[in-house]
Scaffold this motif. Structure first.
Motif, short mmCIF file in Angstrom:
data_model
loop_
_atom_site.label_atom_id
_atom_site.label_comp_id
_atom_site.label_asym_id
_atom_site.label_seq_id
_atom_site.Cartn_x
_atom_site.Cartn_y
_atom_site.Cartn_z
N PHE A 57 -10.34 -1.84 -31.48
CA PHE A 57 -9.87 -0.80 -32.39
C PHE A 57 -9.09 0.24 -31.62
O PHE A 57 -9.52 0.69 -30.56
N VAL A 58 -7.95 0.62 -32.17
CA VAL A 58 -7.18 1.69 -31.55
C VAL A 58 -7.60 3.00 -32.18
O VAL A 58 -7.43 3.21 -33.37
N THR A 59 -8.21 3.88 -31.41
CA THR A 59 -8.63 5.18 -31.94
C THR A 59 -7.98 6.28 -31.13
O THR A 59 -7.35 6.02 -30.10
N VAL B 162 -11.27 0.79 -28.44
CA VAL B 162 -12.67 0.40 -28.47
C VAL B 162 -12.75 -1.12 -28.46
O VAL B 162 -12.30 -1.78 -29.39
N GLY C 277 -12.86 -12.11 -41.31
CA GLY C 277 -11.55 -11.50 -41.51
C GLY C 277 -11.61 -10.31 -42.43
O GLY C 277 -10.65 -9.96 -43.10
N LEU C 278 -12.78 -9.69 -42.49
CA LEU C 278 -12.99 -8.59 -43.43
C LEU C 278 -12.48 -7.24 -42.91
O LEU C 278 -12.43 -6.28 -43.65
N LEU C 279 -12.14 -7.18 -41.63
CA LEU C 279 -11.76 -5.88 -41.07
C LEU C 279 -10.36 -5.49 -41.49
O LEU C 279 -9.52 -6.35 -41.76
N PRO C 280 -10.11 -4.18 -41.55
CA PRO C 280 -8.76 -3.73 -41.91
C PRO C 280 -7.75 -4.14 -40.85
O PRO C 280 -8.10 -4.35 -39.69
N ARG D 296 -4.97 -2.35 -39.96
CA ARG D 296 -4.30 -1.27 -39.27
C ARG D 296 -5.11 -0.81 -38.06
O ARG D 296 -6.33 -0.67 -38.13
N ASN D 297 -4.45 -0.57 -36.96
CA ASN D 297 -5.07 -0.08 -35.74
C ASN D 297 -6.12 -1.03 -35.18
O ASN D 297 -7.06 -0.62 -34.54
N LEU E 127 -4.07 -12.69 -46.84
CA LEU E 127 -5.21 -12.04 -47.49
C LEU E 127 -5.59 -12.77 -48.77
O LEU E 127 -6.76 -12.99 -49.07
#
Lengths: 351, 348, 320
Positions: free
Chosen positions: A25-27, A32, A67-70, A72-73, A92
């Protein structure tokens, strides 16, 4: 493929193959590394446990596979083959056809996982109406049967109730019924008993196991509790800081565990054979920072057996037996392990 | 005007419900906020802040700042020159100097310029830019005074209602409901009209006092409700219970324990509330009920140019633009602040 | 049921307080009698008529008796006539109400039609291009006072381009649909845009919160399509703030669109009342205020019931 076909196909061989899966994850605080290169496969009808502390990436792993994660980022890599179909590159729309029909998921907190403003019956009928195109009456009949299957008394009455009118255990049964509705070939259960009363936990686990066996459904049971996976899985994956560190059939993991981390997890749960008032060992230190994971072996800062080698060179997964992999320089039973055990005043060898 | 009053009512409601939203901080269970978006937010905050600083600075210093045109020469009595803006009848209704597409409908005499100043001039030949800066003085003063008293009274009522609960809460809630049941603008008009008739005769100019009173009364119910909702949340927190079990007096608990925690919500609300009240004053002016000429407010200036839209659009439009930009800046600032407080609350 | 009764009790108290205040306010107005006589045209009426007029207003009775008469007149619909022109007050109010209700309904409908799809799409891709674009715009709309909007639109669309009449007339829809449209278009837009901005922001922030809920993940994992998740699962539990704001606006807009009515010269209820205050038509103002308060209180009451529909948990009193 249609669900009907799957229902009649002989369910053997590899169902799910996960290859070098990465989810970052890009935060604002940095990247992360929640899942950092995970490879495993799951056969039809088998039950897999994924174990690790909270924050080790196991929930994200389950969601990444589906594949449930968003989008973006999120950085994702690797491949997920489900019945020979690549999921990671699927659109999707196509994934939505698989979700609920071929692969289903139940969640940790049944209090918040059901829509508070939609009647139970409607929520249960939804996957049937979407995936199987059932008519309203048809769906209702199936739902009532499902409610009965998962052990809910007075299904007719529950059908028109709302989530807040039911107890936690009851709601988790509803979640299970919803997941089972279209007869998926794999069920992901994400900490399904963590939020429930101890007395209800066993019932829910037994229910999941019964249903899996009855429906020849594979199970991925994600939990932090070794006790939960012990009796209800065929194979166990131990995760730490986004990586798999040990894989083994359930029986051999408990009898011949290799990883100091697994050992620590094992020592932190109470056991029946222990005399009462035995002190449980907590794992020292804090769970790893997933933005800046420790160099070398990621468990090294908390590991009592760690040496300089552990702090610089990351151990690769190696086979102790053909079906038992681990990633450690000083596994349980090694010289270094015995040495430390002695210095800690424990009798080395065996559990 | 009414619609914006309600923004705040409901806005307050929204803010109180999102106070405990910690989910946005957990990178594993939520979509993280893109960093790019954050930086953009900071820029808007700086720009809004700079604009407001400029307006406040100009309003305070209008009587001596070099870029504000002022002169009291025409008035023998110093008290009468309330606006301090120079007027030149020869320069009436001149379009702004950059508005080459517009022409004045008045005759151009001698070498008087065809266009004048940044904002043009009004019917009396006042320089509109300078008048707008003097207008800022009144508009901001009315807004600031009203919201201060509103916060003071409404905040007190909300704190008491939220903390005491039960009967006190019910009584205060009912009073607020009654206040809200009166149509807001009509209530304001009635109050302004009432003070008008009782204290002044026609010739005297209207002071800002009745307008401030009317706006204070309008602002009390939403503030009281917001503070009450926040107070209820904090009144059940451990530190309040601890203070109570130590035998602290109610007044002390309210002032020392609860007030500091409710403060962020109140400050954010005060900022948005001020924007709403500045707009509301304009609405009163639009209906001919605000401070009377020659003391300008933005609302009165906009209203004053209404009949001239066809021949001299700038008389209404220029103060409108300033009002819009200022209100926008205040709103953006309030929004940025509430975001900040929300995050701090979630962490702390 | 208890919830229902409690709300009903509150409604009664508010109605009582409003009527009482309104009745009392007349006595508090300085020189009320003189003003009424002046409004009637003091030269035109003789002493006898004057006494009759003042008697009918019960101004010289004790406060409580005055209130009794006032409520009596209200209930029996004996509202009297306006001082100027002798139009029955009831017909003046119903004429104004017709226009104001029309404006309110158009404004609300346009605002909701703009706000709901925009908010849903913005929340769905929050932080995305459309979200930023629409958030900026809604901020702009919210920060535009409606008299400024009326001025600017009036300048552009009526003075410059002459697309719409500068002064709206109340043309019925069935008599002349096109004229009805051109006459009500600008007032509606001026009323609707700031509302749309408010509604969109409220709904967007609630929707973003809802979309993070576990039950949305559940719905996704079931394979529910994205539009169905947004409109079928997420919208309804996110409507609380929007419904609250929209409902408060129903009451507020009926009497509170004075500015828009003034800007476009529409003789709505709000404008009639403001003119009534200036013209010392106290009776008209009193009754209008009571009518408006009733509208406000009733809509709030209905909304409290609507909450129960939106969230079944309210019905058992877990949230209320």
């Amino acid at each position: 493929m249609s669900t009907l076909q799957t229902a009649f196909r002989r369910r053997t061989g590899t169902l799910l193959r996960v290859e070098d899966l990465v989810t970052h994850f890009v935060t604002a605080g940095g990247v992360v590394r929640a899942v950092d290169g995970v490879t495993f496969s799951l056969d039809h009808g088998k039950r897999l446990g994924v174990v690790g502390e909270s924050g080790c990436g196991k929930t994200i792993l389950a969601r990444s596979i589906m594949g449930l994660l968003p989008h973006r980022n999120v950085i994702r890599q690797g491949s997920v083959l489900f019945e020979g179909t690549e999921l990671t590159t699927m659109s999707l729309k196509d994934r939505q056809k698989i979700w609920g029909a071929e692969m289903a998921m139940i969640f940790q907190d049944p209090m918040t996982s059901l829509n508070p403003v939609m009647k139970i019956g409607k929520q249960l009928a939804e996957p049937l109406r979407i995936h199987l195109g059932s008519s309203r009456e048809n769906a209702r009949a199936i739902v009532l049967k499902l409610l009965e299957d998962v052990g809910i008394p007075e299904p007719e009455k529950r059908f028109d109730q709302y989530a807040h009118e039911l107890s936690g255990g009851m709601r988790q049964r509803i979640m299970i019924a919803m997941a089972l509705a279209c007869g998926p070939s794999v069920l992901f259960a994400d900490e399904p008993t963590t939020a429930l009363d101890v007395t209800v936990q066993a019932q829910i686990l037994d229910l999941i196991e019964d249903q899996c066996r009855e429906r020849e459904m594979a199970l991925v049971l994600v939990t932090h509790d070794l006790g939960v996976v012990a009796g209800h899985t065929d194979q166990i994956i131990v995760m730490y800081a986004g990586k798999i560190i040990e894989v083994a059939p359930t029986a051999s993991l408990f009898s011949k565990m290799k990883m100091p981390y697994t050992e620590a997890l094992f020592q932190s749960i109470p056991k029946l054979e222990d005399p009462s008032h035995t002190r449980l060992t907590a794992i020292g230190g804090r769970p790893p920072n997933l933005i800046l994971p420790p160099e070398g072996c990621r468990f090294s800062p908390r590991c009592p057996y760690a040496t300089d080698k552990c702090r610089t060179i990351e151990p690769e997964l190696q086979a102790a037996e053909p079906d038992h992999l681990y990633a450690c320089h000083h596994p349980v039973g090694s010289d270094r392990w015995s040495e430390v055990q002695v210095s800690l005043g424990r009798r080395p060898g065996g559990h | 005007m009414d619609s914006s009053t309600l923004v705040s009512v409901s806005d307050g409601w929204v803010r109180t419900t999102t106070l405990t939203d910690t989910a946005t901080l957990d990178p594993l269970h939520d979509e993280p906020t893109p960093p790019r978006f954050r930086r953009r937010g900071r820029i808007t905050m700086w720009v809004s802040g700079a604009w407001l600083l400029f307006i406040v600075f100009s309003a305070v210093g209008a009587s001596f700042l070099p870029y504000v045109n002022h002169s009291c020469d025409q008035f023998e009595n110093e008290d009468l020159c309330t606006t301090h803006v120079e007027t030149n009848p020869l320069l009436a209704e001149r379009p702004p100097s950059w508005a080459l597409f517009s022409e004045t409908s008045r005759p151009v005499v001698g070498d008087a310029p065809e266009r004048f100043g940044l904002f043009g001039t009004d019917t009396n030949g006042y320089d509109l830019f300078s008048r707008t800066m003097f207008g800022a003085r009144n508009s901001l003063l009315i807004g600031a005074l009203s919201i201060s008293f509103g916060i003071l009274i409404g905040g007190m009522l909300g704190l008491v209602a939220g903390y005491m609960g039960k009967r006190v809460d019910k009584i205060i809630d009912t009073i607020m409901n009654i206040l809200l049941a009166f149509p807001a603008l009509l209530l304001a008009i009635f109050i302004v009209g009432f003070f008008d008739s009782s204290t002044t005769t026609e010739a005297e100019s209207r002071s800002i006092v009745p307008i401030v009173i009317a706006l204070v009364i309008l602002s009390i119910p939403p503030i009281a409700r917001l503070v009450r909702a926040n107070t209820i949340v904090f009144a059940q927190r451990e530190f309040v219970l601890a203070a109570r079990s130590l035998g602290a007096k109610n007044s002390r608990i309210i002032m020392r324990e609860i007030l500091p925690n409710v403060m962020p919500a109140m400050v954010t609300f005060a900022i948005t509330g001020m924007a709403i009240l500045i707009v509301a004053e304009g609405a009163l002016a639009y209906l001919g009920l605000s401070v009377t000429a020659p003391t300008p407010t933005w609302g009165a200036m906009i209203f004053g140019g209404q009949t001239k839209l066809e021949t001299a659009w700038w008389i209404s439009i220029m103060p409108s633009i300033i009002l819009f930009v200022t209100v926008l800046a205040i709103n953006l600032l309030g929004d940025a602040l509430s975001e900040k407080f929300r995050i701090r609350e979630a962490i702390g | 049921m208890k919830y229902f009764l409690r709300k009903l009790g509150q409604l009664v108290i508010v109605v009582f307080a409003v009527t009482f205040t309104v009745s009392l306010a007349l006595g508090a107005i300085p020189y009320a009698e003189e003003r009424i006589i002046a409004a009637k045209g003091s030269g035109a009426i003789n002493e006898e008529e004057k006494n009759k007029l003042l008697d009918s207003l019960n101004l010289r009775e004790p406060t409580l008796v005055q209130y009794g008469y006032f409520v009596g007149d209200l209930v029996t619909l004996d509202w009297g006539v306006t001082l100027n022109g002798n139009q029955p007050i009831s017909s003046s109010i119903s004429d104004g109400l017709k226009i104001s209700l029309r404006l309110m309904i158009y404004g609300q409908l346009v605002a909701l039609l703009l706000a709901i799809p925009a908010a849903v799409f913005a929340a769905y891709r929050s932080g995305g291009l459309f979200d930023r674009f629409s958030t900026t715009f809604s901020f702009g709309f919210i920060s535009t006072p409606n008299y400024v909007l009326a001025t600017v639109l009036g300048l552009l669309l009526t003075v410059r381009w002459k697309l719409f009449p500068a002064i709206s007339t109340d043309v019925g829809f069935f008599e002349a649909p096109w004229d009805h449209f051109t006459n009500f278009f600008l007032p509606t837009i001026v009323l609707a845009l700031p509302l749309a901005g408010t509604y969109m922001r409220l709904l967007r922030s609630d929707l973003i919160n809802t979309l993070q809920s576990d039950f949305i993940t559940t719905a996704r994992a079931k394979g529910v399509s994205t539009p169905r998740i947004l409109f079928g699962h997420a919208l309804r539990p996110s409507l609380f703030s929007l419904v609250t704001a929209a409902a408060v606006n129903v009451g507020a807009l009926v009497g509170g669109s004075v500015v828009v009515e003034t800007a476009f010269n529409l003789n709505g209820l709000g404008r009639r009342t403001v003119l009534g205050i200036f013209a010392s038509e106290f009776r008209l103002v009193q009754i209008t205020v009571v009518v408006l308060a009733l509208v406000y209180v009733m809509t709030n009451f209905l909304v409290d019931i609507l909450y129960g529909f939106l969230d079944p948990r309210v019905r058992v009193g877990r949230l209320g």
